[in-house]
Design a protein around this motif. Structure first.
Motif, PDB file in Angstrom:
ATOM      1  N   PRO A 180      -6.445   4.507   1.475  1.00 58.24           N
ATOM      2  CA  PRO A 180      -5.363   3.629   1.022  1.00 58.24           C
ATOM      3  C   PRO A 180      -5.471   3.326  -0.476  1.00 58.24           C
ATOM      4  CG  PRO A 180      -6.453   2.726   2.952  1.00 58.24           C
ATOM      5  CD  PRO A 180      -7.270   3.882   2.499  1.00 58.24           C
ATOM      6  N   GLU A 181      -4.319   3.202  -1.095  1.00 56.21           N
ATOM      7  CA  GLU A 181      -4.245   2.867  -2.514  1.00 56.21           C
ATOM      8  C   GLU A 181      -3.107   1.866  -2.692  1.00 56.21           C
ATOM      9  OE1 GLU A 181      -3.117   5.155  -6.684  1.00 56.21           O
ATOM     10  OE2 GLU A 181      -3.741   6.344  -4.955  1.00 56.21           O
ATOM     11  N   TRP A 221       0.810  -1.217   0.000  1.00 53.58           N
ATOM     12  CA  TRP A 221       0.000   0.000   0.000  1.00 53.58           C
ATOM     13  C   TRP A 221       0.841   1.263   0.000  1.00 53.58           C
ATOM     14  CZ3 TRP A 221      -5.006  -0.782  -0.820  1.00 53.58           C
ATOM     15  CH2 TRP A 221      -5.531  -2.036  -0.513  1.00 53.58           C
ATOM     16  N   LYS A 222       0.338   2.278  -0.675  1.00 51.99           N
ATOM     17  CA  LYS A 222       0.913   3.615  -0.572  1.00 51.99           C
ATOM     18  C   LYS A 222       0.492   4.196   0.777  1.00 51.99           C
ATOM     19  CE  LYS A 222       0.645   4.682  -5.496  1.00 51.99           C
ATOM     20  NZ  LYS A 222       0.059   5.580  -6.512  1.00 51.99           N
ATOM     21  N   PRO A 223       1.310   5.050   1.365  1.00 44.84           N
ATOM     22  CA  PRO A 223       0.936   5.660   2.650  1.00 44.84           C
ATOM     23  C   PRO A 223      -0.013   6.842   2.440  1.00 44.84           C
ATOM     24  CG  PRO A 223       3.118   6.371   2.017  1.00 44.84           C
ATOM     25  CD  PRO A 223       2.669   5.388   0.961  1.00 44.84           C
ATOM     26  N   THR A 224      -1.205   6.561   1.909  1.00 45.29           N
ATOM     27  CA  THR A 224      -2.177   7.601   1.597  1.00 45.29           C
ATOM     28  C   THR A 224      -3.510   7.300   2.266  1.00 45.29           C
ATOM     29  OG1 THR A 224      -2.894   6.420  -0.391  1.00 45.29           O
ATOM     30  CG2 THR A 224      -1.140   8.042  -0.674  1.00 45.29           C
ATOM     31  N   THR A 225      -4.341   8.334   2.363  1.00 44.17           N
ATOM     32  CA  THR A 225      -5.709   8.187   2.842  1.00 44.17           C
ATOM     33  C   THR A 225      -6.619   8.770   1.776  1.00 44.17           C
ATOM     34  OG1 THR A 225      -4.946   8.420   5.113  1.00 44.17           O
ATOM     35  CG2 THR A 225      -7.289   8.724   4.721  1.00 44.17           C
TER      36      THR A 225
END
Length: 159
Positions: A43-44, A37-41
């Motif tokens: 998640p992607e 996972w990318k560290p995004t909100t």
């Protein structure tokens, strides 16, 4: 046992079992959540090429390992190197119960409150396991298990 792959639904006990094996057999432990996972909100997913590079880096660094996750696409890249695979094929109700009782996972969430805020989504996700046809699905895990020609075990409970 020196190279083990563990897979199953979210909440099936993969991380718990992997930690036990890593400690008991002195194996390096890779939770595929940490490279998927990318560290995004929100998640992607990372592109599979980036995750596979991180996976291969782990394999190069460690001779004895346990790798666990629900990502059939990533597991397919490493499964043939495994000495053994373990499919945690628990009932969805057991996975939901485990998810609700799960301790804080600091490598995934900044706090227990943040983890708990994600619980409703996780329970919904777990409940869709048998109905999905993606890389996280029961059908994808059954195919991994069926196609593997080496030592394999399937568990229907955490006992």
């Amino acid at each position: 046992m020196s190279k083990v792959v563990i897979f199953g639904n979210s909440g099936s006990g993969k991380s718990t079992l992997a930690k036990q094996l890593a400690l008991h057999d002195d194996l390096a432990h890779l939770d595929l959540d940490t490279i998927a996972w990318k560290p995004t909100t929100p998640p992607e997913r990372l592109p599979i090429t980036e995750s596979s590079t991180l996976l291969y880096d782990f394999l190069i660094t460690h001779n004895n390992w346990v790798i666990e996750g629900c990502y059939a696409d990533l597991l397919a890249l490493v499964i043939e190197q495994a000495d053994e695979i373990i499919f945690l094929n628990l009932p969805v109700s057991s996975c939901i119960k485990n998810a609700k009782a799960r301790p804080w996972e600091p490598h995934k969430y900044e706090s227990k409150a943040a983890q708990d805020a994600n619980l409703a989504m996780l329970v919904n996700w777990i409940s869709q396991y048998a109905d999905r046809a993606d890389t996280f699905s029961k059908v994808a895990h059954e195919k991994l298990y069926h196609d593997f020609k080496g030592k394999k075990r399937m568990h229907f409970s955490n006992k």
